[in-house]
Design a protein around this motif. Structure first.
Motif, PDB file in Angstrom:
ATOM      1  N   VAL A  36      30.785  35.787  42.737  1.00 37.51           N
ATOM      2  CA  VAL A  36      31.948  35.703  41.854  1.00 37.51           C
ATOM      3  C   VAL A  36      31.519  35.158  40.500  1.00 37.51           C
ATOM      4  O   VAL A  36      30.874  34.109  40.416  1.00 37.51           O
ATOM      5  N   LEU A  37      31.880  35.894  39.433  1.00 36.79           N
ATOM      6  CA  LEU A  37      31.554  35.471  38.075  1.00 36.79           C
ATOM      7  C   LEU A  37      32.685  34.701  37.421  1.00 36.79           C
ATOM      8  O   LEU A  37      32.453  33.727  36.704  1.00 36.79           O
ATOM      9  N   SER A  38      33.922  35.113  37.661  1.00 36.83           N
ATOM     10  CA  SER A  38      35.064  34.432  37.058  1.00 36.83           C
ATOM     11  C   SER A  38      36.308  34.722  37.878  1.00 36.83           C
ATOM     12  O   SER A  38      36.349  35.666  38.672  1.00 36.83           O
ATOM     13  N   VAL A  39      37.316  33.878  37.668  1.00 34.81           N
ATOM     14  CA  VAL A  39      38.597  34.010  38.346  1.00 34.81           C
ATOM     15  C   VAL A  39      39.659  34.313  37.308  1.00 34.81           C
ATOM     16  O   VAL A  39      39.685  33.710  36.229  1.00 34.81           O
ATOM     17  N   HIS A  40      40.560  35.254  37.622  1.00 33.80           N
ATOM     18  CA  HIS A  40      41.629  35.623  36.691  1.00 33.80           C
ATOM     19  C   HIS A  40      42.513  34.427  36.437  1.00 33.80           C
ATOM     20  O   HIS A  40      42.923  33.731  37.357  1.00 33.80           O
ATOM     21  N   SER A  41      42.829  34.176  35.166  1.00 34.86           N
ATOM     22  CA  SER A  41      43.567  32.974  34.792  1.00 34.86           C
ATOM     23  C   SER A  41      45.070  33.083  35.007  1.00 34.86           C
ATOM     24  O   SER A  41      45.768  32.075  35.010  1.00 34.86           O
ATOM     25  N   ASN A  42      45.592  34.301  35.191  1.00 39.65           N
ATOM     26  CA  ASN A  42      47.029  34.481  35.376  1.00 39.65           C
ATOM     27  C   ASN A  42      47.426  33.999  36.768  1.00 39.65           C
ATOM     28  O   ASN A  42      46.937  34.516  37.771  1.00 39.65           O
ATOM     29  N   PRO A  43      48.330  33.016  36.881  1.00 44.35           N
ATOM     30  CA  PRO A  43      48.683  32.490  38.204  1.00 44.35           C
ATOM     31  C   PRO A  43      49.399  33.495  39.087  1.00 44.35           C
ATOM     32  O   PRO A  43      49.450  33.331  40.297  1.00 44.35           O
ATOM     33  N   TYR A  44      49.977  34.539  38.498  1.00 46.85           N
ATOM     34  CA  TYR A  44      50.700  35.531  39.287  1.00 46.85           C
ATOM     35  C   TYR A  44      49.850  36.744  39.637  1.00 46.85           C
ATOM     36  O   TYR A  44      50.281  37.628  40.362  1.00 46.85           O
ATOM     37  N   SER A  45      48.632  36.796  39.106  1.00 52.66           N
ATOM     38  CA  SER A  45      47.723  37.894  39.400  1.00 52.66           C
ATOM     39  C   SER A  45      46.449  37.305  39.969  1.00 52.66           C
ATOM     40  O   SER A  45      45.691  36.630  39.261  1.00 52.66           O
ATOM     41  N   HIS A  46      46.212  37.535  41.249  1.00 55.89           N
ATOM     42  CA  HIS A  46      45.068  36.941  41.930  1.00 55.89           C
ATOM     43  C   HIS A  46      43.921  37.947  41.960  1.00 55.89           C
ATOM     44  O   HIS A  46      43.896  38.862  42.790  1.00 55.89           O
ATOM     45  N   GLN A  47      42.977  37.776  41.033  1.00 51.90           N
ATOM     46  CA  GLN A  47      41.829  38.661  40.931  1.00 51.90           C
ATOM     47  C   GLN A  47      40.580  37.848  40.616  1.00 51.90           C
ATOM     48  O   GLN A  47      40.656  36.776  40.014  1.00 51.90           O
ATOM     49  N   VAL A  48      39.428  38.385  41.001  1.00 52.83           N
ATOM     50  CA  VAL A  48      38.147  37.765  40.648  1.00 52.83           C
ATOM     51  C   VAL A  48      37.203  38.850  40.148  1.00 52.83           C
ATOM     52  O   VAL A  48      37.364  40.039  40.483  1.00 52.83           O
ATOM     53  N   LEU A  49      36.229  38.435  39.355  1.00 49.27           N
ATOM     54  CA  LEU A  49      35.223  39.350  38.819  1.00 49.27           C
ATOM     55  C   LEU A  49      33.910  39.077  39.521  1.00 49.27           C
ATOM     56  O   LEU A  49      33.476  37.925  39.626  1.00 49.27           O
ATOM     57  N   ILE A  50      33.247  40.146  40.009  1.00 44.52           N
ATOM     58  CA  ILE A  50      31.988  39.997  40.731  1.00 44.52           C
ATOM     59  C   ILE A  50      30.856  40.668  39.963  1.00 44.52           C
ATOM     60  O   ILE A  50      31.097  41.456  39.037  1.00 44.52           O
ATOM     61  N   ASN A  51      29.622  40.367  40.346  1.00 47.04           N
ATOM     62  CA  ASN A  51      28.442  40.789  39.575  1.00 47.04           C
ATOM     63  C   ASN A  51      27.806  42.071  40.096  1.00 47.04           C
ATOM     64  O   ASN A  51      26.604  42.260  39.943  1.00 47.04           O
ATOM     65  N   GLN A  52      28.571  42.951  40.712  1.00 49.68           N
ATOM     66  CA  GLN A  52      28.061  44.246  41.175  1.00 49.68           C
ATOM     67  C   GLN A  52      28.946  45.353  40.613  1.00 49.68           C
ATOM     68  O   GLN A  52      30.173  45.187  40.537  1.00 49.68           O
ATOM     69  N   GLY A  53      28.308  46.475  40.232  1.00 48.37           N
ATOM     70  CA  GLY A  53      29.077  47.551  39.620  1.00 48.37           C
ATOM     71  C   GLY A  53      28.528  48.930  39.954  1.00 48.37           C
ATOM     72  O   GLY A  53      27.930  49.150  41.014  1.00 48.37           O
ATOM     73  N   LEU A  54      28.706  49.854  39.025  1.00 52.95           N
ATOM     74  CA  LEU A  54      28.293  51.232  39.248  1.00 52.95           C
ATOM     75  C   LEU A  54      26.795  51.354  39.501  1.00 52.95           C
ATOM     76  O   LEU A  54      26.364  52.231  40.255  1.00 52.95           O
ATOM     77  N   LEU A  55      26.006  50.506  38.875  1.00 55.00           N
ATOM     78  CA  LEU A  55      24.558  50.543  39.083  1.00 55.00           C
ATOM     79  C   LEU A  55      24.182  50.219  40.521  1.00 55.00           C
ATOM     80  O   LEU A  55      23.076  50.548  40.960  1.00 55.00           O
ATOM     81  N   ASN A  56      25.068  49.549  41.242  1.00 55.86           N
ATOM     82  CA  ASN A  56      24.839  49.213  42.651  1.00 55.86           C
ATOM     83  C   ASN A  56      25.663  50.099  43.581  1.00 55.86           C
ATOM     84  O   ASN A  56      25.884  49.751  44.742  1.00 55.86           O
ATOM     85  N   GLN A  57      26.158  51.240  43.039  1.00 50.76           N
ATOM     86  CA  GLN A  57      26.931  52.222  43.805  1.00 50.76           C
ATOM     87  C   GLN A  57      28.280  51.667  44.285  1.00 50.76           C
ATOM     88  O   GLN A  57      28.837  52.144  45.271  1.00 50.76           O
TER      89      GLN A  57
ATOM     90  N   THR B 203      28.055  46.940  35.516  1.00 59.96           N
ATOM     91  CA  THR B 203      27.416  45.812  36.200  1.00 59.96           C
ATOM     92  C   THR B 203      28.400  44.838  36.837  1.00 59.96           C
ATOM     93  O   THR B 203      27.979  43.885  37.494  1.00 59.96           O
ATOM     94  N   THR B 204      29.689  45.041  36.661  1.00 58.13           N
ATOM     95  CA  THR B 204      30.685  44.143  37.243  1.00 58.13           C
ATOM     96  C   THR B 204      31.821  44.954  37.857  1.00 58.13           C
ATOM     97  O   THR B 204      31.985  46.146  37.566  1.00 58.13           O
ATOM     98  N   SER B 205      32.591  44.267  38.704  1.00 57.30           N
ATOM     99  CA  SER B 205      33.760  44.901  39.321  1.00 57.30           C
ATOM    100  C   SER B 205      34.860  43.857  39.464  1.00 57.30           C
ATOM    101  O   SER B 205      34.587  42.658  39.568  1.00 57.30           O
ATOM    102  N   ARG B 206      36.096  44.328  39.492  1.00 60.65           N
ATOM    103  CA  ARG B 206      37.237  43.440  39.654  1.00 60.65           C
ATOM    104  C   ARG B 206      37.808  43.615  41.056  1.00 60.65           C
ATOM    105  O   ARG B 206      38.030  44.738  41.513  1.00 60.65           O
ATOM    106  N   VAL B 207      38.047  42.480  41.716  1.00 63.14           N
ATOM    107  CA  VAL B 207      38.552  42.484  43.088  1.00 63.14           C
ATOM    108  C   VAL B 207      39.967  41.941  43.105  1.00 63.14           C
ATOM    109  O   VAL B 207      40.223  40.837  42.591  1.00 63.14           O
ATOM    110  N   LEU B 208      40.875  42.699  43.702  1.00 62.39           N
ATOM    111  CA  LEU B 208      42.265  42.273  43.875  1.00 62.39           C
ATOM    112  C   LEU B 208      42.383  41.559  45.210  1.00 62.39           C
ATOM    113  O   LEU B 208      42.066  42.123  46.259  1.00 62.39           O
ATOM    114  N   LEU B 209      42.813  40.289  45.188  1.00 61.52           N
ATOM    115  CA  LEU B 209      42.904  39.498  46.408  1.00 61.52           C
ATOM    116  C   LEU B 209      44.125  39.896  47.225  1.00 61.52           C
ATOM    117  O   LEU B 209      45.117  40.421  46.695  1.00 61.52           O
ATOM    118  N   ILE B 210      44.076  39.598  48.526  1.00 63.76           N
ATOM    119  CA  ILE B 210      45.175  39.985  49.422  1.00 63.76           C
ATOM    120  C   ILE B 210      46.448  39.201  49.129  1.00 63.76           C
ATOM    121  O   ILE B 210      47.535  39.589  49.587  1.00 63.76           O
TER     122      ILE B 210
END
Length: 275
Positions: A123-144, A167-174
């Motif tokens: 995990v690289l960063s956490v979305h700052s919006n309290p109503y939107s639970h998302q995180v940014l990770i360090n894997q992207g298209l280069l890693n398929q 090089t990064t991707s956004r993950v939507l939490l459950i």
């Protein structure tokens, strides 16, 4: 021969002479180097006595530490032997269950399950919006990495990939209000859907009939439906049930099993049809 402190000398004279000698020694120690050299020499001569006097204590401490370390090592050795024995027993049971499962699948004509492709990300960063639970990770298209990949941590389901860059991707939490996860109750295999309500420590079961067999403490796992999450991964544990006949559905809340508020390392899962 007359002595300074002879028998005939008075006590007052002895005291005066002793005071004078003391003052001379102090001045000599303060303003000359000879006294310092004498003191250093005396300390050098006396220092072996200090080591000798301290030797029994050092020997006792060394023996005590050696005995304690030996006892500690013996205790740890016993604990490791017990743990190894338990693990061997578990491996035997696992081998038996695996063999039995393969036999049952062979009888049913089913194809044995193969290991899904996995990728560890950070995990690289956490979305700052309290109503939107998302995180940014360090894997992207280069890693398929591609959209809709399931994401889990060491405990359970975290969410799914929604956006991918090089090089990064956004993950939507459950727990996000836009996320829904098809699940089944582990106890009775009843299927339902878990929805995020914007709280990091709570999710909601959607459209639960009053007649549904759900209990507090039930474990919810992925059902395999929906084409995103492989079957059998832990999602949440039921913590609250509100049954009000005046409402069309019961209110059922659960707590995510994954530690969504302290995510660091995640695992991306590919389904077989995505390989």
């Amino acid at each position: 021969m007359n002595l300074i402190f002879g028998r005939n000398a008075s006590l007052q004279l002895r005291l005066i002479i002793a005071v004078i000698l003391s003052i001379l020694l102090m001045f000599g120690d303060r303003y000359t180097d000879g006294a310092s050299k004498v003191r250093t020499s005396l300390n050098t001569l006396v220092s072996p006595l200090f080591y000798l006097a301290n030797l029994p204590y050092e020997l006792f401490q060394t023996g005590s530490m050696s005995l304690t370390s030996q006892q500690k090592l013996m205790l740890e050795n016993e604990q490791l032997k017990e743990a190894q024995l338990r693990h061997k027993e578990q491996l035997q049971q696992l081998a038996f269950l695996t063999n039995e499962n393969n036999q049952l699948r062979a009888l049913l004509g089913a194809v044995p399950k193969s290991e899904n492709k996995k990728l560890v990300s950070q995990v690289l960063s956490v979305h700052s919006n309290p109503y939107s639970h998302q995180v940014l990770i360090n894997q992207g298209l280069l890693n398929q990495v591609e959209e809709s990949l399931a994401v889990v941590d060491e405990l359970g389901v975290v969410g799914q990939v929604t956006q991918v860059s090089s090089t990064t991707s956004r993950v939507l939490l459950i727990t996000d209000t836009q996320h829904a996860t098809p699940v089944r109750i582990l106890r009775n295999n009843v299927r339902t859907v878990v929805e995020g309500i914007g709280k990091i420590d709570q999710v909601k079961l959607s459209h639960v009939p009053h007649s549904m067999d759900v209990r507090i403490g039930d474990v919810l796992v992925t059902s395999g439906l929906g084409g995103v999450f492989p079957e059998g991964y832990p999602v949440a544990t039921v913590t609250e049930i509100e049954r009000n006949e005046g409402r069309p559905f019961a209110r059922v809340y659960a707590k995510p099993i994954a530690q969504l508020d302290r995510l660091r390392l995640l695992i991306l899962l590919w389904r077989k049809e995505q390989l």
